[in-house]
Write a protein that holds these residues in place. Structure first.
Motif, PDB file in Angstrom:
ATOM      1  N   ASP A  38       0.818  -1.217   0.000  1.00  0.00           N
ATOM      2  CA  ASP A  38       0.000   0.000   0.000  1.00  0.00           C
ATOM      3  C   ASP A  38       0.850   1.265   0.000  1.00  0.00           C
ATOM      4  O   ASP A  38       0.350   2.356  -0.254  1.00  0.00           O
ATOM      5  CB  ASP A  38      -0.942   0.029   1.213  1.00  0.00           C
ATOM      6  CG  ASP A  38      -2.110  -0.938   1.076  1.00  0.00           C
ATOM      7  OD1 ASP A  38      -2.270  -1.540  -0.005  1.00  0.00           O
ATOM      8  OD2 ASP A  38      -2.849  -1.092   2.064  1.00  0.00           O
ATOM      9  N   VAL A  39       2.125   1.133   0.319  1.00  0.00           N
ATOM     10  CA  VAL A  39       3.057   2.264   0.337  1.00  0.00           C
ATOM     11  C   VAL A  39       4.350   1.801  -0.310  1.00  0.00           C
ATOM     12  O   VAL A  39       4.841   0.715  -0.008  1.00  0.00           O
ATOM     13  CB  VAL A  39       3.359   2.733   1.780  1.00  0.00           C
ATOM     14  CG1 VAL A  39       4.471   3.777   1.786  1.00  0.00           C
ATOM     15  CG2 VAL A  39       2.105   3.275   2.449  1.00  0.00           C
ATOM     16  N   TRP A  40       4.878   2.608  -1.213  1.00  0.00           N
ATOM     17  CA  TRP A  40       6.187   2.296  -1.775  1.00  0.00           C
ATOM     18  C   TRP A  40       6.899   3.569  -2.171  1.00  0.00           C
ATOM     19  O   TRP A  40       6.305   4.643  -2.241  1.00  0.00           O
ATOM     20  CB  TRP A  40       6.097   1.310  -2.942  1.00  0.00           C
ATOM     21  CG  TRP A  40       5.465   1.818  -4.196  1.00  0.00           C
ATOM     22  CD1 TRP A  40       6.094   2.381  -5.274  1.00  0.00           C
ATOM     23  CD2 TRP A  40       4.069   1.793  -4.528  1.00  0.00           C
ATOM     24  NE1 TRP A  40       5.179   2.705  -6.243  1.00  0.00           N
ATOM     25  CE2 TRP A  40       3.931   2.343  -5.811  1.00  0.00           C
ATOM     26  CE3 TRP A  40       2.920   1.352  -3.867  1.00  0.00           C
ATOM     27  CZ2 TRP A  40       2.699   2.489  -6.439  1.00  0.00           C
ATOM     28  CZ3 TRP A  40       1.693   1.494  -4.486  1.00  0.00           C
ATOM     29  CH2 TRP A  40       1.599   2.049  -5.762  1.00  0.00           C
ATOM     30  N   VAL A  41       8.193   3.441  -2.404  1.00  0.00           N
ATOM     31  CA  VAL A  41       9.052   4.573  -2.742  1.00  0.00           C
ATOM     32  C   VAL A  41       9.316   4.568  -4.237  1.00  0.00           C
ATOM     33  O   VAL A  41       9.674   3.541  -4.809  1.00  0.00           O
ATOM     34  CB  VAL A  41      10.391   4.500  -1.974  1.00  0.00           C
ATOM     35  CG1 VAL A  41      11.332   5.618  -2.405  1.00  0.00           C
ATOM     36  CG2 VAL A  41      10.148   4.529  -0.466  1.00  0.00           C
ATOM     37  N   GLU A  42       9.115   5.716  -4.838  1.00  0.00           N
ATOM     38  CA  GLU A  42       9.484   5.949  -6.244  1.00  0.00           C
ATOM     39  C   GLU A  42      10.510   7.070  -6.252  1.00  0.00           C
ATOM     40  O   GLU A  42      10.758   7.703  -5.220  1.00  0.00           O
ATOM     41  CB  GLU A  42       8.251   6.354  -7.060  1.00  0.00           C
ATOM     42  CG  GLU A  42       7.203   5.276  -7.111  1.00  0.00           C
ATOM     43  CD  GLU A  42       6.912   4.782  -8.520  1.00  0.00           C
ATOM     44  OE1 GLU A  42       7.659   5.133  -9.456  1.00  0.00           O
ATOM     45  OE2 GLU A  42       5.936   4.045  -8.655  1.00  0.00           O
ATOM     46  N   LEU A  43      11.093   7.323  -7.419  1.00  0.00           N
ATOM     47  CA  LEU A  43      12.095   8.379  -7.536  1.00  0.00           C
ATOM     48  C   LEU A  43      11.702   9.390  -8.603  1.00  0.00           C
ATOM     49  O   LEU A  43      11.251   9.012  -9.691  1.00  0.00           O
ATOM     50  CB  LEU A  43      13.464   7.800  -7.886  1.00  0.00           C
ATOM     51  CG  LEU A  43      14.097   6.865  -6.866  1.00  0.00           C
ATOM     52  CD1 LEU A  43      15.405   6.318  -7.398  1.00  0.00           C
ATOM     53  CD2 LEU A  43      14.320   7.575  -5.543  1.00  0.00           C
TER      54      LEU A  43
END
Length: 131
Positions: free
Chosen positions: A74-79
């Motif tokens: 449900d939560v993730w890191v993108e750049l």
């Protein structure tokens, strides 16, 4: 806008490495394909994965919640193109954030040889807690 919450989490990299080695399916359970694709070319992906795991826990803490409040996907890191990290928040995490009044997230990730850390600020218009 106001600060709704702040979350900080620190992960011991060697301990995290041991957990990933002991439970190979853990990578897919914890991380999205976007994150796994990002770390794939790295000589040692574990520090980056540990920081991304810390980000999930820091989001929970910024909402005043504990581990298990929402799914890991449900939560993730993108750049950003610049390389700056940002959060993608969906599903139950998005619902919880909306209920708290979160409109914007700030995130900082870091790691050394020993630990990885994530610092998250949830910003928005605070909503009164339901009793």
């Amino acid at each position: 806008m106001a600060v709704i919450g702040i979350g900080l989490d620190v992960v011991d990299i060697d301990r995290f490495r041991t957990s990933l080695r002991r439970t190979p399916t853990m990578r897919e359970r914890l991380f999205t394909s976007v994150e796994l694709d990002y770390v794939a070319p790295k000589a040692d992906p574990v520090p980056s994965l540990a920081a991304r795991f810390a980000a999930r826990e820091a989001v929970m803490k910024s909402l005043g919640l504990g581990l298990g409040a929402f799914g890991f996907h449900d939560v993730w890191v993108e750049l950003e193109e610049s390389g700056a990290p940002y959060l993608e928040v969906t599903g139950a995490a998005e619902d919880l954030a909306a209920a708290a009044g979160v409109e914007h997230w700030h995130i900082s990730l870091t790691h050394s040889d020993l630990v990885a850390a994530a610092y998250v600020i949830a910003e928005g218009t605070p909503r009164p807690a339901s009793i």
